[in-house]
Design an enzyme around this catalytic site. Structure first.
Site, PDB file in Angstrom:
ATOM      1  N   ASP A 139     -18.570 -11.937  39.498  1.00 53.70           N
ATOM      2  CA  ASP A 139     -17.561 -12.572  38.460  1.00 53.70           C
ATOM      3  C   ASP A 139     -17.705 -14.104  38.842  1.00 53.70           C
ATOM      4  O   ASP A 139     -17.188 -14.490  39.654  1.00 53.70           O
ATOM      5  CB  ASP A 139     -16.024 -12.084  39.095  1.00 53.70           C
ATOM      6  CG  ASP A 139     -15.080 -12.965  37.794  1.00 53.70           C
ATOM      7  OD1 ASP A 139     -15.491 -13.524  37.035  1.00 53.70           O
ATOM      8  OD2 ASP A 139     -13.948 -12.333  37.902  1.00 53.70           O
ATOM      9  N   ASP A 143      -6.087  -7.968  25.286  1.00 50.41           N
ATOM     10  CA  ASP A 143      -6.175  -8.403  26.791  1.00 50.41           C
ATOM     11  C   ASP A 143      -5.102  -7.952  27.544  1.00 50.41           C
ATOM     12  O   ASP A 143      -4.137  -7.520  27.281  1.00 50.41           O
ATOM     13  CB  ASP A 143      -6.641  -9.803  26.621  1.00 50.41           C
ATOM     14  CG  ASP A 143      -7.525 -10.114  27.647  1.00 50.41           C
ATOM     15  OD1 ASP A 143      -7.569  -9.566  28.897  1.00 50.41           O
ATOM     16  OD2 ASP A 143      -8.534 -11.185  27.700  1.00 50.41           O
ATOM     17  N   ASP A 153     -13.022  -4.583  32.157  1.00 49.18           N
ATOM     18  CA  ASP A 153     -13.254  -6.057  32.467  1.00 49.18           C
ATOM     19  C   ASP A 153     -13.323  -5.861  34.190  1.00 49.18           C
ATOM     20  O   ASP A 153     -12.797  -4.766  34.798  1.00 49.18           O
ATOM     21  CB  ASP A 153     -12.223  -6.851  31.960  1.00 49.18           C
ATOM     22  CG  ASP A 153     -12.504  -8.230  31.977  1.00 49.18           C
ATOM     23  OD1 ASP A 153     -13.577  -8.620  32.498  1.00 49.18           O
ATOM     24  OD2 ASP A 153     -11.533  -9.108  32.095  1.00 49.18           O
ATOM     25  N   ARG A 171     -18.109  -5.281  31.428  1.00 49.25           N
ATOM     26  CA  ARG A 171     -18.615  -6.367  31.943  1.00 49.25           C
ATOM     27  C   ARG A 171     -19.631  -6.424  33.007  1.00 49.25           C
ATOM     28  O   ARG A 171     -20.732  -6.979  32.957  1.00 49.25           O
ATOM     29  CB  ARG A 171     -17.419  -7.469  32.468  1.00 49.25           C
ATOM     30  CG  ARG A 171     -18.024  -9.014  32.746  1.00 49.25           C
ATOM     31  CD  ARG A 171     -17.099  -9.851  32.963  1.00 49.25           C
ATOM     32  NE  ARG A 171     -16.607  -9.655  34.324  1.00 49.25           N
ATOM     33  CZ  ARG A 171     -15.670 -10.759  34.666  1.00 49.25           C
ATOM     34  NH1 ARG A 171     -14.989 -11.546  34.192  1.00 49.25           N
ATOM     35  NH2 ARG A 171     -15.139 -10.178  35.899  1.00 49.25           N
ATOM     36  N   ASP A 224     -17.949 -14.752  30.722  1.00 47.87           N
ATOM     37  CA  ASP A 224     -17.367 -15.985  30.511  1.00 47.87           C
ATOM     38  C   ASP A 224     -18.337 -17.111  30.053  1.00 47.87           C
ATOM     39  O   ASP A 224     -18.597 -17.973  31.280  1.00 47.87           O
ATOM     40  CB  ASP A 224     -16.313 -16.159  31.561  1.00 47.87           C
ATOM     41  CG  ASP A 224     -15.215 -15.186  31.575  1.00 47.87           C
ATOM     42  OD1 ASP A 224     -15.062 -14.189  30.885  1.00 47.87           O
ATOM     43  OD2 ASP A 224     -14.568 -15.243  32.832  1.00 47.87           O
ATOM     44  N   HIS A 279     -14.071 -14.053  20.926  1.00 47.78           N
ATOM     45  CA  HIS A 279     -13.335 -14.037  22.018  1.00 47.78           C
ATOM     46  C   HIS A 279     -13.013 -15.482  22.601  1.00 47.78           C
ATOM     47  O   HIS A 279     -13.719 -16.291  22.401  1.00 47.78           O
ATOM     48  CB  HIS A 279     -13.901 -13.159  23.047  1.00 47.78           C
ATOM     49  CG  HIS A 279     -12.849 -12.960  24.130  1.00 47.78           C
ATOM     50  ND1 HIS A 279     -11.586 -12.643  24.090  1.00 47.78           N
ATOM     51  CD2 HIS A 279     -12.970 -12.790  25.705  1.00 47.78           C
ATOM     52  CE1 HIS A 279     -11.037 -12.479  25.135  1.00 47.78           C
ATOM     53  NE2 HIS A 279     -12.032 -12.479  26.160  1.00 47.78           N
TER      54      HIS A 279
HETATM   55  C1  NOJ Z   1     -12.051 -12.132  32.541  1.00 45.46           C
HETATM   56  C2  NOJ Z   1     -12.955 -11.812  31.182  1.00 45.46           C
HETATM   57  O1  NOJ Z   1     -14.301 -12.212  31.119  1.00 45.46           O
HETATM   58  C3  NOJ Z   1     -12.368 -12.398  29.937  1.00 45.46           C
HETATM   59  O2  NOJ Z   1     -13.059 -11.906  28.823  1.00 45.46           O
HETATM   60  C4  NOJ Z   1     -10.970 -11.867  29.935  1.00 45.46           C
HETATM   61  O3  NOJ Z   1     -10.414 -12.611  28.737  1.00 45.46           O
HETATM   62  C5  NOJ Z   1     -10.190 -12.254  31.143  1.00 45.46           C
HETATM   63  N1  NOJ Z   1     -11.018 -11.769  32.194  1.00 45.46           N
HETATM   64  C6  NOJ Z   1      -8.766 -11.645  31.219  1.00 45.46           C
HETATM   65  O4  NOJ Z   1      -8.820 -10.348  31.062  1.00 45.46           O
END
Ligand code: NOJ
Length: 954
Positions: free
Chosen positions: A285, A428, A542, A602, A618, A676
């Site tokens: 991450d 989310d 996620d 992810r 992200d 998003h």
């Molecule tokens: C990280 C994720 O990559 C993102 O897309 C998400 O909005 C946030 N976590 C919150 O869940």
């Protein structure tokens, strides 16, 4: 150390805000290891440098045919056992024999597995079971009779040669004894070379040095620290590395996920654009990741493809542990080891050096020679992308977070009010009760079922996020059940649950390696378990790298324990995939009969394509990230992860209206198309930007919907052949050497070329290259361009540059509706883009879009061809009469082709004769008013999509 309930999320949010405040966002480099901070990499590097030095001392260049590799084949150890060549290989001084097994599979695939002949303890070997088709149990092998082993002496050294059949030619594999090397010879050329640089190095398992002061000299072998974390390495060193060279190739691709170029860069030896770090595969991450970097990101697929004008070959390095890959290039190198002539040939070579921390060495060499052959071979190993739910190809509207039920329904209404089709709205983490997944914040979502029913009314679905960290809360059913059953990943000692922080604060993680734990979590997605869920709810996984906010590199400690006593290090890169699988299994089986699931993940690995879609994580709302998304999406497709997209608009920061517009215009060409945004950003639904942006965005989204039949047909193709959905130019134009590193334009299937505008200045003309001796047609104006052509095109905000390739037939649905479900019975329009020789081909695939009844024949699959001014629709050879087929045909009995547009005919046409079911009728042709007179439209030929028919023009 424990943090209170929301401290972890607050810390993460605070970091976000402070980073966003800075100009030029950047990753916190110190959170992640460089290769120099990784002991097993350092050891292999030192070994490699030693070999290079020794080779130089011997008067050989590193690429010379005789390297200083200390590994040789033991005399008389080589034999052919059925489809497998067996050899014992040993290091010159450490004398621990390794058993190498070289298996010959169908289609010319060669598999090389190696580990200690007599290991002190087992190495982790479940990766093959969890990744390969049928767990590797039903791989198709070459028949033993087709293999022939000969051994001969070349310059005094023994060489073993196995001749076998690959897809087209007779290939051979040659293994030298001293040093041990392997060459895959294709078309009489040694093409894929193993250990030709002598970098093979295998750290055999060993006993821990005793307290008597015996020291194991290896650097960081039994313990390693990174910042405040200590990796106790109870098993000691067990890594291995090998050089794999592609002789005759200048370009290699794949090994996602990196925010890098499509054609991979050199990581050693300098050169233009070279990186100073290897490519890393370790699911992480990475907050505010860098661009143009070989740093690891959320997913890892150890599949690399090499391409030159003659062939496309691949290497699949099946290992789930941390892996580093160095890339070096030489303009010319020797033709491998075998002949030891020492004469440099003119072959350019890309050499790669792969190093994995643990597990069994397990490598597949894929001979191609065409991209289509290569993907059939790869799919043979890891399966194809299955047909997704049809709605998943539509537009996904997401944000962190839609606030409550009222907000969700308001967004739904607004999209409809603005006549913007969409398929899914997303929730989310804030929708839950305190980040307890499978629950709802009842204040904000008092009636999730009623909300889903309202959405479903016009064919819209809901996705909720269900992360893998489970809040440590004795009152929380999910935690309690997992804890009572012992389903959590354990700490280093194996005595208690591993504990870390994530969004909910203190959390535990379910151990999906445990089959009982995996099936338990799957069952939590069933309708009777997941309260407030309906069959219209789908799931987002996620943070499944896994992300652990207080762990080393924001992940799990490598020495914590999984089911069977395995350490996390052994399976890190498949952890996320195991959760993806468990989630997809749960959704698939929640109704009877099964329905196709939709799960976005992810983290991913080779094989993840079987469980759903992934996204690139992200990104940020800037032009650089917009541009970077193209090679990222393409590299995933090259590596078989087809259903992928980047966050449209950019996750962090606020896009300008121009950037937002351009991102939609590109995003409709990502296989997975989702907007998003981060929780701290301004609202940015399409209407927020006003005109003219709203219209441009609407037009883009509508274009996606118009082309859904084409997209769905592409998914069908991928599900049969393994071919990527979006393709680098080299894949469609394999001889166009100047396009081998092209990563700003790409093909969608074989018919559509997209040249996205990725510049802030809309007046900036865009360079377009239309390859081959073929006609191309502007997909909007139908203007014809004669290729090869290189020129600049204007591209104001209203214009997108999309070209149809002459010779293709593209199916569309032209009626605009609110969702893909509402279009399911709409008529089809066919666009016939005629080639220079007056022909075109294409296909159309339709099914119910949600069940598995297509597996019993419930589909319509037509082969469309245009030749001698006649357009013909025939059933594909897969079409079989079955009760399910008849039922589907009945359901589609009113679905017709309502229009055929023929573009690029040289002679004016006036009449069409339609023959369907033995009936003939004449139709007048309409010419499009001001358009080119080479375009004509057959209005309502009224033929059914499921019927055989023919339309002849004159
Ligand atoms: C990280 C994720 O990559 C993102 O897309 C998400 O909005 C946030 N976590 C919150 O869940």
């Amino acid at each position: 150390m424990k943090l209170k309930r929301s401290t972890a999320s607050l810390l993460y949010l605070a970091a976000t805000v402070s980073l966003l405040a800075q100009v030029g966002l950047a990753v916190k480099q110190e959170d992640f290891k460089t290769s120099e901070q990784v002991a097993f990499y350092r050891r292999h590097r030192a070994f490699a440098d030693g070999v290079a030095k020794e080779s130089q001392l011997l008067g050989k260049s590193v690429s010379a045919s005789q390297t200083a590799s200390p590994y040789s084949v033991l005399q008389d150890s080589v034999y052919l056992d059925g489809h497998t060549l067996v050899a014992s290989v040993q290091h010159g001084t450490d004398k621990v024999p390794l058993k190498l097994k070289v298996s010959f599979l169908d289609k010319g695939i060669v598999r090389i597995r190696g580990q200690e002949a007599d290991p002190l303890k087992p190495r982790f070997d479940d990766t093959q079971k969890l990744v390969l088709r049928d767990g590797g149990a039903n791989l198709k092998y070459a028949s033993a009779g087709s293999l022939q082993l000969t051994s001969e002496a070349v310059n005094g050294e023994t060489v073993h040669i196995v001749s076998f059949r690959d897809a087209n030619n007779t290939a051979s594999l040659r293994m030298t004894e001293r040093p041990w090397t392997v060459e895959y010879v294709l078309n009489n050329k040694p093409s894929i070379l193993l250990n030709s640089k002598g970098l093979f190095h295998f750290e055999h398992l060993r006993e821990k040095p005793g307290a008597d002061g015996e020291v194991d000299g290896a650097d960081g072998a039994w313990e390693e620290t990174f910042r405040s974390w200590t990796d106790t390495k109870p098993r000691g060193p067990e890594s291995f590395g090998l050089d794999i060279s592609f002789s005759g190739y200048e370009h290699v691709y794949g090994i996602p996920e990196h925010a890098s170029s499509l054609s991979l860069k050199s990581t050693r030896g300098g050169g233009k654009d070279a990186y100073s770090q290897p490519y890393r595969l370790y699911n992480l991450d990475v907050f505010e990741h860098d661009l143009d970097s070989p740093m690891a990101l959320y997913g890892s697929i150890p599949f690399m493809v090499a391409h030159n004008a003659e062939s496309t070959v691949g290497v699949f390095w099946l290992n789930a542990a941390e892996t580093w890959i160095d890339v070096t290039r030489e303009k010319s190198s020797t033709l491998g080891n075998l002949f030891r002539l020492g004469t440099a040939s003119k072959e350019p070579t890309v050499s790669t050096h792969w190093i994995s921390e643990s597990g069994v060495m397990d490598i597949f060499l894929l001979p191609g020679p065409s991209a289509a052959d290569l993907y059939r071979q790869y799919a043979e190993l890891v399966e194809q992308t299955p047909l997704p739910r049809e709605f998943a190809l539509g537009y996904h509207q997401c944000r962190w977070n839609y606030l409550d039920q009222v907000d969700v329904l308001a967004v739904n209404d607004k999209l409809q009010e603005h006549a913007i089709p969409y398929d899914v709205i997303w929730l989310d983490i804030e929708h839950t009760d305190g980040k307890r997944y499978f629950t709802w914040d009842s204040g904000k979502f008092p009636d999730p079922v009623a909300m889903q029913k309202k959405l479903a009314y016009n064919g819209h679905q809901l996705v909720t996020v269900v992360d893998p960290h489970i809040k440590r809360d004795t009152e929380y059913r999910i935690w309690k059940e997992a804890n009572d059953n012992g389903y959590f990943v354990k700490n280093k000692e194996g005595t208690d649950n591993f504990q870390g922080w994530c969004w909910p604060g203190d959390s535990n993680w379910v151990d999906y390696l445990n089959p009982d734990a995996a099936s338990w979590i799957s069952s939590q997605f069933h309708l009777d378990k997941y309260n407030g869920s309906t069959p219209n709810l789908f799931v987002w996984n996620d943070m499944n790298e896994p992300s652990v906010f207080n762990g080393p590199e924001i992940s799990m400690d490598k020495d914590i324990k999984h089911y069977g006593g395995w350490e996390h290090r052994d399976l890190h890169n498949i952890f996320g995939m195991l959760y993806h699988k468990a989630t997809a299994d749960g959704l698939r089986t929640r109704e009877s009969p099964d329905k196709r699931p939709f799960v976005l993940s992810r983290a991913y690995f080779a094989g993840s394509q079987r469980y759903g879609a992934v996204w690139t994580g992200d990104n940020a709302a800037n032009w650089e990230h917009l541009r970077a998304s193209i090679p990222m999406v393409l590299s995933n497709n090259v590596a078989g992860m087809h259903f992928v997209g980047a966050d449209v608009g950019g996750f962090f920061g606020n896009p300008t209206p121009e950037l937002m517009t351009r991102w939609y215009q590109l995003g409709i060409w990502y296989p997975f198309f989702r907007a998003h945004a981060h929780i701290d950003t301004k609202r940015r639904e399409p209407w927020v930007f006003g005109e003219p942006y709203l219209s441009h965005i609407r037009n883009a989204i509508r274009e996606r919907y118009r082309l859904l039949p084409y997209w769905y047909t592409l998914f069908r193709e991928a599900s049969l052949t393994g071919m990527p959905l979006v393709r680098p130019m080299w894949m469609e134009f394999p001889k166009e050497t100047s396009m081998f590193s092209e990563d700003s334009s790409f093909m969608v299937g074989s018919a559509i070329l997209v040249v996205p505008a990725t510049d802030a200045d809309a007046n900036q003309p865009i360079d377009v290259r239309l390859p081959t001796q073929e006609n191309w047609y502007d997909i909007h104006s139908h203007a014809t361009y004669i290729a090869p052509l290189k020129r600049q095109f204007a591209s104001d905000l209203a214009t997108t540059l999309v070209f149809a390739r002459g010779g293709s037939i593209i199916p569309t649905r032209e009626r605009q509706r609110g969702s893909s479900e509402l279009m399911r019975r709409d008529p089809i329009t066919l666009y016939v883009y005629v080639s220079r020789t007056g022909t075109a081909t294409g296909s159309l695939y339709l099914d119910d879009g949600e069940t598995y009844s297509y597996q019993n024949g419930a589909f319509i699959e037509r082969e469309l061809s245009f030749e001698n001014a006649t357009l013909t629709s025939r059933p594909s050879p897969r079409t079989k009469l079955s009760p399910e087929q008849l039922e589907f045909l009945k359901a589609m009995s009113k679905v017709r082709v309502e229009r055929v547009v023929i573009v690029g005919m040289r002679n004016p046409l006036t009449k069409a004769v339609v023959v369907e079911n033995g009936q003939t009728r004449d139709i007048e042709l309409a010419y499009a008013g001001s358009k080119l007179d080479s375009e004509c439209t057959i209005r309502d030929p009224a033929v059914l999509v499921g019927n055989d028919w023919e339309i002849t023009l004159s």
